[in-house]
Design a protein around this motif. Structure first.
Motif, short mmCIF file in Angstrom:
data_model
loop_
_atom_site.label_atom_id
_atom_site.label_comp_id
_atom_site.label_asym_id
_atom_site.label_seq_id
_atom_site.Cartn_x
_atom_site.Cartn_y
_atom_site.Cartn_z
N ARG A 97 -38.17 20.68 6.83
CA ARG A 97 -37.36 21.90 6.66
C ARG A 97 -38.18 23.01 6.02
O ARG A 97 -37.91 24.19 6.25
CB ARG A 97 -36.11 21.58 5.84
CG ARG A 97 -35.18 20.61 6.56
CD ARG A 97 -33.79 20.54 5.96
NE ARG A 97 -33.03 19.45 6.59
CZ ARG A 97 -32.33 19.58 7.71
NH1 ARG A 97 -32.29 20.74 8.32
NH2 ARG A 97 -31.68 18.55 8.22
N SER A 132 -33.21 14.36 7.88
CA SER A 132 -32.77 14.13 6.49
C SER A 132 -32.68 15.47 5.77
O SER A 132 -32.85 16.52 6.38
CB SER A 132 -33.78 13.24 5.77
OG SER A 132 -34.97 13.97 5.54
N TYR A 133 -32.44 15.39 4.46
CA TYR A 133 -32.40 16.63 3.66
C TYR A 133 -33.72 17.39 3.76
O TYR A 133 -33.76 18.60 3.59
CB TYR A 133 -32.10 16.30 2.19
CG TYR A 133 -33.30 15.79 1.41
CD1 TYR A 133 -34.12 16.67 0.70
CD2 TYR A 133 -33.64 14.44 1.40
CE1 TYR A 133 -35.22 16.21 0.00
CE2 TYR A 133 -34.72 13.97 0.71
CZ TYR A 133 -35.52 14.86 0.00
OH TYR A 133 -36.62 14.40 -0.68
N PRO B 141 -32.61 15.54 -4.94
CA PRO B 141 -32.58 14.55 -3.86
C PRO B 141 -32.86 13.10 -4.28
O PRO B 141 -32.37 12.19 -3.63
CB PRO B 141 -33.68 15.05 -2.91
CG PRO B 141 -33.73 16.52 -3.14
CD PRO B 141 -33.45 16.70 -4.60
N LEU B 148 -29.00 10.98 1.69
CA LEU B 148 -30.25 11.21 2.41
C LEU B 148 -30.16 12.44 3.31
O LEU B 148 -31.10 13.22 3.43
CB LEU B 148 -30.61 9.97 3.24
CG LEU B 148 -31.81 10.10 4.18
CD1 LEU B 148 -33.09 10.38 3.39
CD2 LEU B 148 -31.97 8.85 5.02
N ALA B 149 -28.99 12.62 3.93
CA ALA B 149 -28.83 13.75 4.86
C ALA B 149 -28.83 15.09 4.12
O ALA B 149 -29.13 16.13 4.72
CB ALA B 149 -27.54 13.60 5.65
N GLY B 150 -28.50 15.08 2.84
CA GLY B 150 -28.46 16.33 2.07
C GLY B 150 -27.37 17.26 2.57
O GLY B 150 -26.44 16.83 3.26
N PRO B 152 -28.03 20.49 4.30
CA PRO B 152 -28.91 21.55 4.78
C PRO B 152 -28.14 22.71 5.41
O PRO B 152 -27.06 22.54 5.95
CB PRO B 152 -29.78 20.85 5.83
CG PRO B 152 -28.98 19.69 6.28
CD PRO B 152 -28.14 19.27 5.12
#
Lengths: 179, 529
Positions: A97, A132-133, B141, B148-150, B152
């Motif tokens: 990201r 993921s994040y 995090p 894990l996906a946060g 965003p």
């Protein structure tokens, strides 16, 4: 200087006609690549490589394309320093990201028409890292992708074959020489 | 000198300074390290005392243990590794910083700050480090309650408002470089302040390839962690794979077959040689000595082809697995490698002779990117970067792990500290690795190449310490109750060596930056995780 010339002479030309040690079909890949680049890019295909989050494994194999065994420049393919000079982007992933916006800007800075190839399992589908994040995942989640070259990492021969197939697959590639 | 001869006196000193410190029983899973626990309020005093005692700062990492965060810091002195840990309350996660005493702790603590929300009260530079714009400053995090996906945004914006150091004055100008660089390398940002051609100051901004590696490890099984570790930094896949597997195997109390360990070491030395060959060529390319670039990239390619032919992968990825390795060597494969070493050895000598006596190369490499011994020792510079500046460290020799415990590892030490010295150290390391591989072939006795994986006891943890081609590489692993990974932290040598580039580039000319950077060759991916 004499020693350098001596060494050069002794080693001779080691650049390979892409030989059958990997795949018999590859013996013609180079020639076909050169023909395709000649026809569709007036003999010169400029590639900008973008690491958008890779573990650097793919970069090592892309670098190998410039070693004297593969010598990809002899087919009219060369790597350029700016996206503004590029016909094609080779993008490795997963797209982190933190690299998303940089990748979008590189894409925007590359003149149309352009080809984008997502490199490696991570570039193709997120690979070991997925979404993921921190990762946006495959390159196609961020910029339009024309072709993928899978592998972890793809070998230099996989890369050459993939580049050739990408050139062949794009129907509008003729427009590259009409501009 | 006996290992840990200094520890009793050191602990005595801490007690004398009213530091609440308790020595923990030595456990094989953390060997060769010994462990102490320290009260959080006294964490700063610990750092100060360790500095005064002449310890080297090795690594720090955190764990979310529910009510509190456990922070671990690893020091080293005279070949003895000391793991200090402390508990910080989750509700008020404030901890004194070690960065005032150890420059190397700076970024690692900011990494903890961004990912755990631990506040290092007296940190000299509390700017964010690993966080750009992918998550909010109120999100952490690596806390277990962060998914894990946060969360965003549809598009992550550019990181525009990072406060770089600003210089002004007559003739001072700024050059921003990156994150996308002009060649086939990883992304990162470099901010130069220059006068004319001369670099006054360089500031690195990394974190662009942060992939959430630590978070991704959580919940994986042992084999899954080995695959992930193999991709912490692709050029160090054997190193990180081995370090992670060593940590897991120690946690599980699993004995790895001798043959597997010898095979791992052969692959680790092959990895060292491949990277050194490629980088010496690339360094020469950065000073336009393309002859050496082509010769060394030729040798590297041949080396990688043998990797593929014998080990089944050009970079040796995923050959190291928990319990052993996936490959074995037949006599013909050993003969082929011996023949290759015999062929490459004289070529390396001849090429190095040409490099060392070519005036144009000498002119660009000697005196360029000089890293003084003082700065290198202060940071605890690792691998060839340290060795070229007189820092004499090598885990294979100093804290030998099998099979290096039965080998003699000679470590080249130079004192020039410049690019030329780093190139020469790397050439010497290639020569030493040739000898090591040949010796390892002789030690290769028949036997199994992998032990079946046994799930470790709940909450067990282990430490891996490997000398990779970049230098000392550490891995910490903790298992959850279900035998899956609760925590993985890999410390790549790049974390220590990256800031040294900021030092060694000073007073050099801007056009020499690529060759200086290549001579250090930090991993962006290994740093950013």
């Amino acid at each position: 200087m004499l020693r350098i010339l001596g060494k050069v002479q002794r080693i001779g030309i080691i650049t390979e006609r892409l030989s059958p040690w990997d795949d018999p079909a590859l013996s013609q890949v180079g020639d076909r690549l050169k023909a395709a680049v000649g026809e569709r890019f007036r003999g010169s295909l400029a590639i900008r490589q973008v690491d958008a989050g890779s573990c650097n494994g793919c970069e090592l194999e892309i670098q190998a394309l410039n070693n004297p065994y593969y010598g990809i420049e002899r087919f009219g393919v060369h790597f350029v320093a700016s996206p503004r000079h590029a016909d094609m982007l080779l993008v490795t992933g997963p797209v982190s990201r933190h690299m998303e916006e940089a990748l979008r800007r590189v894409h925007a800075a590359t003149p149309d028409p352009k080809l984008v190839i997502a490199i490696g399992d991570c570039g193709a589908n997120g690979g070991e890292f997925g979404v993921s994040y921190a990762c946006a995942g495959p390159v196609s989640k961020v910029v339009p992708v024309d072709a993928v070259i899978t592998g972890c990492p793809p070998t230099p021969l996989d890369l050459m074959r993939g580049i050739l197939e990408a050139i062949g697959a794009r129907k509008d590639c003729r427009s590259f020489v009409q501009v | 000198m006996k290992r840990f001869a200094w520890l009793d006196a050191f602990l005595g000193r801490l007690v004398a300074e009213d530091v609440m410190v308790r020595e923990q029983p030595a456990v094989p899973a953390l060997a060769p390290a010994r462990t102490i626990s320290v009260d959080a309020d006294h964490w700063g005093k610990l750092g100060q005392a360790a500095k005064n005692w002449g310890c080297r700062w090795v690594a720090c990492w955190g764990e979310d243990r529910g009510e509190h965060f456990q922070v671990h810091t690893c020091f080293e002195k005279d070949r003895g590794y000391l793991l200090a840990r402390t508990d910080v309350r989750r509700l008020t996660p404030i901890l004194p910083s070690h960065a005032p005493y150890f420059a190397a702790a700076d970024r690692a603590e900011r990494h903890l700050q961004d990912l755990f929300g631990i506040v290092f009260g007296d940190h000299p530079d509390p700017r964010r480090w690993i966080r750009h714009q992918a998550w909010k400053d109120s999100e952490y995090p690596l806390r277990k309650d962060f998914p894990l996906a946060g969360h965003p945004q549809p598009q992550t914006p550019a990181d525009n408002d990072y406060k770089f150091l600003f210089a002004q004055g007559s003739g001072v100008y700024e050059i921003p470089v990156g994150p996308v660089h002009a060649s086939i390398i990883e992304p990162g940002h470099f901010r130069f302040q220059a006068v004319g051609e001369t670099v006054l100051h360089l500031e690195e901004r990394l974190g662009y390839v942060h992939k959430g590696t630590e978070k991704l490890a959580e919940g994986r099984d042992a084999a899954g962690l080995a695959r992930l570790a193999a991709r912490v930094s692709g050029d160090s896949t054997v190193t990180h794979g081995w370090a992670a597997c060593m940590a897991m195997e120690k946690a599980a109390g699993l004995e790895v077959p001798t043959r597997a360990l010898v095979l791992r070491a052969i692959m680790a030395e092959r990895e060292r040689i491949a990277n050194h060959l490629g980088d010496i060529g690339a360094i020469c390319n950065d000073v336009s000595f393309s002859f050496a670039f082509y010769q060394f990239s030729r040798l590297r390619e041949l080396w990688q082809r043998i990797n593929l032919e014998i080990f089944g992968h050009r970079l040796l990825m995923d050959r190291v697995i928990p319990g052993g390795v996936t490959v074995d060597l037949v006599p013909e494969a050993i003969a082929a490698q011996r023949a290759q070493i015999r062929a490459v050895r004289p070529q390396l000598d001849r090429l190095m002779d040409i490099i060392n006596t070519s005036p144009t190369v000498e002119d660009r490499l000697i005196g360029t990117g000089k890293l003084s011994h003082e700065v290198a020792a202060e940071f605890g510079a690792l691998g060839y970067v340290g060795r070229a500046s007189g820092v004499d460290l090598d885990v294979r020799r100093d804290s030998p792990y099998a099979p290096y415990d039965i080998l003699t590892v000679s470590v080249p030490i130079l004192h020039g500290g410049d690019v030329a010295a780093r190139v020469r150290v790397r050439a010497d390391e290639i020569r030493n690795s040739f000898v090591l591989i040949e010796t390892l072939f002789d030690k290769l006795m028949p036997g199994p190449t992998c032990a079946p994986w046994v799930p470790p006891a709940p909450d067990s943890h282990g430490l891996g310490l490997i000398e990779g081609w970049r230098g000392e590489t550490l891995a910490f692993v903790r298992f959850a109750d279900d035998g899956r990974i609760a925590r993985y932290y890999p410390r790549d040598p790049s974390l220590i060596n990256w800031p040294l580039l900021e030092h060694l580039i000073q007073e050099n000319i801007v056009p020499d930056f690529p060759v200086c950077n290549k001579s250090v060759n930090g991993s962006y991916s290994g740093n950013d995780l």
